[in-house]
Design an enzyme around this catalytic site. Structure first.
Site, PDB file in Angstrom:
ATOM      1  N   GLY A  12      -7.475  -4.773   7.063  1.00 34.13           N
ATOM      2  CA  GLY A  12      -6.881  -3.805   7.995  1.00 34.13           C
ATOM      3  C   GLY A  12      -7.631  -3.686   9.308  1.00 34.13           C
ATOM      4  N   GLU A  23     -11.305 -10.571  -1.120  1.00 37.03           N
ATOM      5  CA  GLU A  23     -10.960  -9.782   0.059  1.00 37.03           C
ATOM      6  C   GLU A  23     -12.223  -9.142   0.627  1.00 37.03           C
ATOM      7  OE1 GLU A  23      -6.645  -8.407   0.131  1.00 37.03           O
ATOM      8  OE2 GLU A  23      -7.659  -6.999  -1.184  1.00 37.03           O
ATOM      9  N   HIS A  58      -8.660  -3.116  -6.164  1.00 36.39           N
ATOM     10  CA  HIS A  58      -8.507  -3.214  -4.712  1.00 36.39           C
ATOM     11  C   HIS A  58      -9.592  -2.354  -4.054  1.00 36.39           C
ATOM     12  CE1 HIS A  58      -6.993  -2.793  -0.656  1.00 36.39           C
ATOM     13  NE2 HIS A  58      -6.331  -3.907  -0.878  1.00 36.39           N
ATOM     14  N   LYS A  70       0.858  -1.210   0.000  1.00 32.11           N
ATOM     15  CA  LYS A  70       0.000   0.000   0.000  1.00 32.11           C
ATOM     16  C   LYS A  70       0.889   1.255   0.000  1.00 32.11           C
ATOM     17  CE  LYS A  70      -3.566  -2.706   2.170  1.00 32.11           C
ATOM     18  NZ  LYS A  70      -4.790  -2.771   2.944  1.00 32.11           N
TER      19      LYS A  70
END
Ligand code: PGA
Length: 254
Positions: A176, A170, A98, A12
């Site tokens: 996160g 995901e 993403h 990232k």
């Protein structure tokens, strides 16, 4: 059936300096020497570090990827990065879709499809990220959302194109957050995704497509995740920035 495992490290917007990026890469090179045989490590690093990381990993088996690309080939798109630029720096893979790109940059399935096409046209591998958000998960819509993202992001992709596509499931609520999707959820959705390819393409494509899981993967859960049927790798975010953690992840045992 493809038995290869890919450990993808999505840095990232980290680390904050080139020096730190060099140190992290050197540690990863060191730790990657004894990883399980059928395993590949892919570093998906910020654009400014790509050239340097590419030089450092030159004589290793480590692969390199970009975190995004522009949907056009070249031209007046200030700050844009094209697939051909990434390719010329040694990238073999590019992420598309993403969830952070979808949320923060408003990448729609239509834009993602254009990026997927550019990646395929340049003969690179595309890691297409899909997954539901928390609300969708709570409404039990996870498979429905994955199906919509697959069909819209892969619009006009042929069976042959699939040889260059990797899917990363995901769940957005697991990214996160330290919250893990359970083994049951991962197994259920990965089976669904594999079946989706059987229905929309063929049994061969379905058997061969690589499906990674991403979302709070860490040294403790990695082995059990990789043990799940139809999981062919992991996409690791924050843990991939910690040399000790990523070393343990790369040296998983199943
Ligand atoms: P995380 O990120 O491992 O920090 O949850 C995963 C990702 O966004 O790819």
């Amino acid at each position: 059936m493809n038995n290869e495992i890919i450990i993808s490290c999505n840095w990232k917007m980290n680390p904050s300096t080139l020096e730190e990026a060099i140190e992290l890469t050197q540690n990863i090179i060191q730790y990657s020497k004894h990883i399980p045989k059928n395993t590949k490590v892919l570093l998906i690093v910020p654009f400014p570090f790509i050239y340097c990381v590419s030089t450092l990993i030159k004589n290793t088996n480590i692969l390199l990827g970009g975190q995004d690309c522009h949907s056009e080939f070249l031209g007046p798109y200030t700050s844009g990065v094209s697939v051909s630029m990434l390719k010329s720096l040694g990238c073999s893979h590019v992420l598309a879709g993403h969830s952070e790109r979808r949320q923060l940059w408003k990448d729609t399935n239509e834009i993602i499809n254009k990026k997927v096409r550019k990646i395929l046209d340049n003969e690179l591998y595309c890691i297409l990220c899909i997954g539901e958000n928390k609300t969708e998960y709570e409404k039990g819509q996870n498979k429905e959302i994955c199906a919509k993202q697959l069909s819209e992001c892969l619009y006009q992709c042929s069976e042959n194109d699939l040889k260059h596509i990797i899917i990363a499931y995901e769940p957005v609520w697991a990214i996160g957050t330290g919250l893990n999707a359970t083994t049951e959820i991962i197994e259920d959705v990965h089976n669904y995704i594999r079946n989706w390819f059987k229905e929309h393409y063929s049994e061969t494509s379905s058997n061969n497509i690589c499906i990674q899981y991403g979302g709070s993967v860490n040294p403790i859960n990695v082995s059990s995740i990789l043990n799940i049927e139809n999981v062919n790798g992991v996409l690791v975010g924050s843990a991939s920035l910690d040399s000790e953690k990523i070393s343990k992840i790369m040296n998983y045992s199943i």
